[in-house]
Design a protein around this motif. Sequence first.
Motif, mmCIF file in Angstrom:
data_model
loop_
_atom_site.group_PDB
_atom_site.id
_atom_site.type_symbol
_atom_site.label_atom_id
_atom_site.label_comp_id
_atom_site.label_asym_id
_atom_site.label_seq_id
_atom_site.Cartn_x
_atom_site.Cartn_y
_atom_site.Cartn_z
ATOM 1 N N GLY A 32 42.662 -22.700 -15.080
ATOM 2 C CA GLY A 32 42.107 -22.079 -13.868
ATOM 3 C C GLY A 32 41.083 -22.986 -13.195
ATOM 4 O O GLY A 32 41.091 -23.160 -11.973
ATOM 5 N N LEU A 33 40.211 -23.588 -14.001
ATOM 6 C CA LEU A 33 39.206 -24.519 -13.470
ATOM 7 C C LEU A 33 39.890 -25.718 -12.819
ATOM 8 O O LEU A 33 39.463 -26.209 -11.764
ATOM 9 C CB LEU A 33 38.287 -25.014 -14.596
ATOM 10 N N ASP A 34 40.951 -26.187 -13.466
ATOM 11 C CA ASP A 34 41.668 -27.363 -12.962
ATOM 12 C C ASP A 34 42.374 -27.046 -11.646
ATOM 13 O O ASP A 34 42.407 -27.859 -10.721
ATOM 14 C CB ASP A 34 42.685 -27.830 -14.008
ATOM 15 N N MET A 35 42.948 -25.844 -11.554
ATOM 16 C CA MET A 35 43.625 -25.442 -10.321
ATOM 17 C C MET A 35 42.650 -25.440 -9.150
ATOM 18 O O MET A 35 42.945 -25.952 -8.068
ATOM 19 C CB MET A 35 44.235 -24.041 -10.500
ATOM 20 N N VAL A 36 41.441 -24.907 -9.383
ATOM 21 C CA VAL A 36 40.431 -24.870 -8.320
ATOM 22 C C VAL A 36 39.984 -26.292 -7.964
ATOM 23 O O VAL A 36 39.781 -26.623 -6.792
ATOM 24 C CB VAL A 36 39.222 -23.998 -8.742
ATOM 25 N N ARG A 37 39.879 -27.152 -8.974
ATOM 26 C CA ARG A 37 39.504 -28.555 -8.725
ATOM 27 C C ARG A 37 40.525 -29.229 -7.799
ATOM 28 O O ARG A 37 40.160 -29.856 -6.806
ATOM 29 C CB ARG A 37 39.415 -29.324 -10.046
ATOM 30 N N VAL A 38 41.807 -29.072 -8.114
ATOM 31 C CA VAL A 38 42.855 -29.694 -7.292
ATOM 32 C C VAL A 38 42.880 -29.054 -5.902
ATOM 33 O O VAL A 38 43.034 -29.751 -4.887
ATOM 34 C CB VAL A 38 44.248 -29.578 -7.968
ATOM 35 N N LEU A 39 42.710 -27.734 -5.837
ATOM 36 C CA LEU A 39 42.672 -27.041 -4.541
ATOM 37 C C LEU A 39 41.564 -27.614 -3.658
ATOM 38 O O LEU A 39 41.785 -27.935 -2.485
ATOM 39 C CB LEU A 39 42.443 -25.545 -4.755
ATOM 40 N N PHE A 40 40.368 -27.752 -4.223
ATOM 41 C CA PHE A 40 39.244 -28.288 -3.444
ATOM 42 C C PHE A 40 39.510 -29.726 -3.020
ATOM 43 O O PHE A 40 39.226 -30.108 -1.878
ATOM 44 C CB PHE A 40 37.947 -28.221 -4.260
ATOM 45 N N GLU A 41 40.057 -30.517 -3.922
ATOM 46 C CA GLU A 41 40.413 -31.915 -3.585
ATOM 47 C C GLU A 41 41.339 -31.945 -2.376
ATOM 48 O O GLU A 41 41.142 -32.726 -1.446
ATOM 49 C CB GLU A 41 41.135 -32.586 -4.765
ATOM 50 N N GLN A 42 42.344 -31.085 -2.402
ATOM 51 C CA GLN A 42 43.342 -31.058 -1.327
ATOM 52 C C GLN A 42 42.747 -30.528 -0.018
ATOM 53 O O GLN A 42 43.068 -31.019 1.059
ATOM 54 C CB GLN A 42 44.549 -30.197 -1.746
ATOM 55 N N ILE A 43 41.867 -29.522 -0.120
ATOM 56 C CA ILE A 43 41.207 -29.002 1.085
ATOM 57 C C ILE A 43 40.357 -30.099 1.727
ATOM 58 O O ILE A 43 40.340 -30.261 2.950
ATOM 59 C CB ILE A 43 40.331 -27.766 0.754
ATOM 60 N N LEU A 44 39.680 -30.878 0.890
ATOM 61 C CA LEU A 44 38.777 -31.923 1.402
ATOM 62 C C LEU A 44 39.518 -33.035 2.139
ATOM 63 O O LEU A 44 38.954 -33.673 3.023
ATOM 64 C CB LEU A 44 37.947 -32.510 0.251
ATOM 65 N N VAL A 45 40.763 -33.288 1.755
ATOM 66 C CA VAL A 45 41.506 -34.386 2.401
ATOM 67 C C VAL A 45 42.487 -33.892 3.461
ATOM 68 O O VAL A 45 43.148 -34.692 4.114
ATOM 69 C CB VAL A 45 42.268 -35.254 1.368
ATOM 70 N N SER A 46 42.586 -32.585 3.633
ATOM 71 C CA SER A 46 43.571 -32.072 4.596
ATOM 72 C C SER A 46 42.912 -31.744 5.933
ATOM 73 O O SER A 46 41.758 -31.331 5.992
ATOM 74 C CB SER A 46 44.267 -30.826 4.041
ATOM 75 N N ASP A 47 43.685 -31.929 6.984
ATOM 76 C CA ASP A 47 43.233 -31.544 8.328
ATOM 77 C C ASP A 47 43.784 -30.166 8.642
ATOM 78 O O ASP A 47 44.696 -29.683 7.981
ATOM 79 C CB ASP A 47 43.736 -32.557 9.367
ATOM 80 N N GLY A 48 43.242 -29.574 9.664
ATOM 81 C CA GLY A 48 43.786 -28.290 10.097
ATOM 82 C C GLY A 48 43.185 -27.116 9.352
ATOM 83 O O GLY A 48 42.334 -27.263 8.482
ATOM 84 N N ASN A 49 43.708 -25.938 9.677
ATOM 85 C CA ASN A 49 43.106 -24.688 9.217
ATOM 86 C C ASN A 49 43.934 -23.991 8.145
ATOM 87 O O ASN A 49 43.523 -22.984 7.599
ATOM 88 C CB ASN A 49 42.937 -23.756 10.429
ATOM 89 N N SER A 50 45.112 -24.546 7.827
ATOM 90 C CA SER A 50 45.993 -23.884 6.867
ATOM 91 C C SER A 50 45.655 -24.296 5.434
ATOM 92 O O SER A 50 45.374 -25.460 5.159
ATOM 93 C CB SER A 50 47.455 -24.237 7.150
ATOM 94 N N LEU A 51 45.696 -23.309 4.538
ATOM 95 C CA LEU A 51 45.478 -23.583 3.110
ATOM 96 C C LEU A 51 46.800 -23.668 2.348
ATOM 97 O O LEU A 51 46.801 -23.916 1.146
ATOM 98 C CB LEU A 51 44.624 -22.479 2.482
ATOM 99 N N ARG A 52 47.917 -23.473 3.061
ATOM 100 C CA ARG A 52 49.192 -23.378 2.358
ATOM 101 C C ARG A 52 49.531 -24.662 1.597
ATOM 102 O O ARG A 52 49.951 -24.625 0.447
ATOM 103 C CB ARG A 52 50.319 -23.037 3.334
#
Length: 208
Positions: free
Chosen positions: A110-130
Amino acid sequence: MDDDGVDKPLRKISAAFKELSVAVSSDGDGDVDVEVAPFSRACSLVSPLFGCLGIAFKFAEMDYVAKVDDLSEASKSIVTLQALLNHDVEENSVKRAGSHSRNLLRVKRGLDMVRVLFEQILVSDGNSLRDPASKAYAEVFAPYHGWAIRKAVAAGMYALPTKAQLLKKLNEDEASAKTYMEDYVVTSAPLIKYVDKLFLSRELGIDW
C-alpha cells in the motif's frame, strides 16, 4: 487538525515518514530496528488517501486499513518489526492468512502504491489522475490480483477524482501538495526497502 482547524493528511504523512526514514537511514549497515508502533501510526495516516481516490481503490482501502489495524494491535506486545517477523518465523506462521508478517507485506505494498502514484502525479501534466493511478496499480498491485479485481479496478479508474478535486479533498494547493508528495516519495523509499530486506534476509521472499 492543523493550526487553522483544517485536516491536512499530506502534511501529517510527510512529517511521520520523515521521522521513520531518519531511523532507517541512521545506520549505514541497515541493521536497525524500526518500532511497530510509530510504523503503524505513520501507515494509518496514509489510509485517507485511498478513500480520496474513490471506488477504484476501495478494495485497497478496506484491505490496507484492516492490516494496519492488525499491526497497531501487534505493537502492544511486539516492539520492533524485526521481532514481529522473528516471532512468526518461530511459529511457522509467516505466510499464514492473517499473520502479522503477511499483513506487514500487504501494508508495505500500500505504501509503495502511494509512492508510485505520487511519483507519477509529479511528472504528469494535466488534471487527470487516470494515467498515474493506472501505472501505480499496474506496477504494485496488479501482479497479485486475479482477473475479476483487475477488471473492477480498471472500470473504477473512470470514476477517479481529478487532480484538482484530490488536492481540494486533501486541503492543499498545487505547490504545497507537490512539496509533501516529493517528501513522501523520498522518505518512504528507504522504509519500503527496509521492509523488503527484513523478508529477503530471512529468505522468505516478497512476491506472495
